[in-house]
Design a protein around this motif. Structure first.
Motif, PDB file in Angstrom:
ATOM      1  N   THR A 167      -9.295  -0.771   2.178  1.00  0.00           N
ATOM      2  CA  THR A 167      -8.308  -1.360   1.264  1.00  0.00           C
ATOM      3  C   THR A 167      -7.609  -2.540   1.926  1.00  0.00           C
ATOM      4  N   THR A 195      -0.540  -4.123  -5.601  1.00  0.00           N
ATOM      5  CA  THR A 195      -0.108  -2.755  -5.294  1.00  0.00           C
ATOM      6  C   THR A 195      -1.302  -1.810  -5.356  1.00  0.00           C
ATOM      7  N   GLN A 196      -1.513  -1.054  -4.279  1.00  0.00           N
ATOM      8  CA  GLN A 196      -2.569  -0.044  -4.234  1.00  0.00           C
ATOM      9  C   GLN A 196      -1.953   1.270  -3.757  1.00  0.00           C
ATOM     10  N   ALA A 197      -2.519   2.383  -4.208  1.00  0.00           N
ATOM     11  CA  ALA A 197      -1.987   3.699  -3.806  1.00  0.00           C
ATOM     12  C   ALA A 197      -3.148   4.643  -3.524  1.00  0.00           C
ATOM     13  N   GLN A 198      -2.975   5.489  -2.530  1.00  0.00           N
ATOM     14  CA  GLN A 198      -4.006   6.455  -2.206  1.00  0.00           C
ATOM     15  C   GLN A 198      -3.393   7.624  -1.431  1.00  0.00           C
ATOM     16  N   LEU A 213       0.856  -1.181   0.000  1.00  0.00           N
ATOM     17  CA  LEU A 213       0.000   0.000   0.000  1.00  0.00           C
ATOM     18  C   LEU A 213       0.896   1.236   0.000  1.00  0.00           C
ATOM     19  N   SER A 259      -1.505   2.212  -8.963  1.00  0.00           N
ATOM     20  CA  SER A 259      -2.416   1.132  -8.572  1.00  0.00           C
ATOM     21  C   SER A 259      -2.668   0.150  -9.703  1.00  0.00           C
ATOM     22  N   LYS A 260      -2.493   0.621 -10.932  1.00  0.00           N
ATOM     23  CA  LYS A 260      -2.754  -0.243 -12.094  1.00  0.00           C
ATOM     24  C   LYS A 260      -1.540  -1.098 -12.466  1.00  0.00           C
ATOM     25  N   LEU A 262      -1.122   8.354  -8.545  1.00  0.00           N
ATOM     26  CA  LEU A 262      -1.404   7.226  -7.657  1.00  0.00           C
ATOM     27  C   LEU A 262      -2.320   6.203  -8.329  1.00  0.00           C
ATOM     28  N   ILE A 263      -3.258   6.692  -9.130  1.00  0.00           N
ATOM     29  CA  ILE A 263      -4.132   5.778  -9.882  1.00  0.00           C
ATOM     30  C   ILE A 263      -3.302   4.940 -10.843  1.00  0.00           C
TER      31      ILE A 263
END
Length: 474
Positions: A390, A371-374, A340, A365-366, A361-362
């Motif tokens: 998440t 892997t995720q981003a916010q 994250l 995430s792709k 960040l989007i």
């Protein structure tokens, strides 16, 4: 292994409280309790029906120890399958010990850890996996672990294993029968049906084995490491997640020099958050040790949160490039760990900066499923709930929603793996036309491992290891 003597122990937590429960179990439990109990109505406990409660006093000769309620459970309709008496007394430490010592002087023995549940197992009130679920139920500290323990204690896992074992046992009997008529060259076991059965058993075993990955984290909690450079808000984020001032927060880089851990429940799942020392080059000996521990905690964690300052990222090109390199290092080093990437201090951004960073960040995430981003602001709590959601999405709780059986016990997991190996041998033997006597050997081994789970096959050492982990009084 089972003793016929009468045991006694405190069944509620030790220490002072409003009420304490002292439990006796054994053939003479009601008789022994009767000698020390004076009912206010003059009733004799030995003459009362099972599942009744009686008001009176526990007395030691002419001395009254306490006014109590005594519950009577007669065999076999009790938790242990023996005569059981439960004395509800006042929760004074002195009163508890006086009553227990009184019964120890009058024919009782102090119960060992888990001995009441051990007797329940040996008397056929519970199978071994259900008995182990009792300990899990006591230890459950979130909704999910409680739900799994309740399902197993009610026999959900046991019944699934018992059904497989019974079907396999029926075919084993037919194979054994063929061996008795070997000279007549007859087949009592339909090989086509047997192939279908082994395929079905293999499917169930693989599902149960796969469920352990989820069950283990639900039972023990999911460790989450919060990492990043010094002063990016790791401790502030930990405090925001826990909703308390757990970690010291200051503007001085390197304030956190050791790992700080605490646990919360999110959506019924336990998450153990680990605030780590900031990663940087330093000559400070103590801080260096903390940074070394940070990498150790990343190794141990199942989820990694990498925190950075949003405002620095958008205003410092050199810093943002270094950050991207650092993120790639973590992704490459721990490809199996969910990552994250969190842009903290979003409250410092202008609307334009916020929009630009959000696009970046989007895109991050792709780049991969794990892997995720916010963005968030740990200081203002903005985005913290999204972060919790998440984290929850990384856990496969579909099995819980469907009430499927989930394996949480390492011993069960090990036996399932061994049973799977033996059933695969049986399947291979059927496909290659292996003789009945050799098939029978593999079938017996598979049955053995199924029996290990439910306790149909056990030994004193195994039972000793399992019940030694119970609390005394249970």
């Amino acid at each position: 292994m089972i003793n016929n003597d009468t045991i006694v122990a405190l069944a509620t937590p030790s220490g002072a409280g409003a009420i304490a429960v002292i439990r006796l179990s054994g053939e003479n439990a009601i008789t022994i309790a009767q000698k020390q109990f004076k009912s206010v109505s003059g009733k004799q406990l030995t003459k009362q029906p099972t599942h009744t409660i009686h008001l009176g006093h526990i007395v030691d000769d002419t001395r009254t120890l306490d006014e109590v309620l005594v519950s009577v459970f007669k065999n076999p309709n009790s938790y242990t399958g023996e005569n059981v008496v439960e004395i509800s007394c006042h929760g004074s430490n002195y009163i508890q010990q006086e009553i227990i010592q009184l019964f120890l002087r009058n024919g009782c023995r102090m119960a060992t850890a888990g001995e009441f549940t051990l007797r329940a197992f040996l008397n056929g009130k519970l199978d071994l996996s259900q008995a182990e679920a009792v300990a899990d139920l006591i230890a459950s500290d979130n909704e999910a672990s409680h739900q799994i323990a309740m399902q197993q204690m009610r026999g959900g896992f046991s019944s699934e294993i018992a059904k497989l074992r019974e079907e396999l046992l029926n075919f084993a009997s037919l194979i054994e029968l063929e061996l008795d008529f070997a000279e007549e060259d007859v087949e009592f076991a339909d090989r086509t049906q047997f192939k279908d059965l082994t395929a079905r058993i293999l499917s169930v075993l693989k599902r149960l084995i796969d469920s352990f990955a989820v069950g283990n984290v639900i039972k023990n909690g999911i460790p989450v490491a919060i990492v990043g450079e010094p002063n990016v808000g790791k401790s502030t984020l930990l405090n925001a997640l826990l909703n308390e001032e757990r970690a010291i927060v200051s503007d001085i880089a390197g304030t956190t020099r050791d790992t700080i851990e605490d646990e919360i429940s999110i959506g019924g799942i336990g998450f153990r958050f680990i605030d780590t020392a900031g990663i940087r080059d330093t000559k400070d000996v103590v801080e260096s040790i903390g940074i070394k521990k940070t990498f150790e905690k990343i190794e141990q964690a199942q989820v990694v949160i990498y925190l950075f300052e949003a405002d620095v990222f958008v205003s410092d090109t050199k810093k943002s490039k270094l950050l991207n390199i650092e993120i790639e290092k973590i992704k490459n080093k721990y490809p199996q760990k969910p990552l994250l990437i969190i842009a903290n201090k979003s409250d410092k951004l202008s609307d334009v900066q916020f929009s630009e960073l959000n696009k970046a960040l989007i895109h991050i995430s792709k780049t991969g499923k794990k892997t995720q981003a916010q963005m968030l602001s740990a200081k203002t709590n903005h985005g913290v709930e999204q972060l919790k959601n998440t984290l929850l999405s990384f856990v496969n709780t579909g099995a819980l929603k469907n009430n499927d059986t989930i394996v949480t016990n390492t011993r069960h997991y090990d036996s399932l793996l061994k049973a799977l190996e033996e059933v695969q041998k049986v399947k291979y033997g059927l496909e290659t036309g292996l003789s009945g006597d050799l098939l029978a050997i593999d079938i017996r081994q598979a049955l053995y491992y199924f029996g290990e789970i439910t306790g149909e096959i056990s030994n004193d050492d195994l039972l000793g290891n399992i019940f030694a982990n119970f609390c005394i009084g249970k």
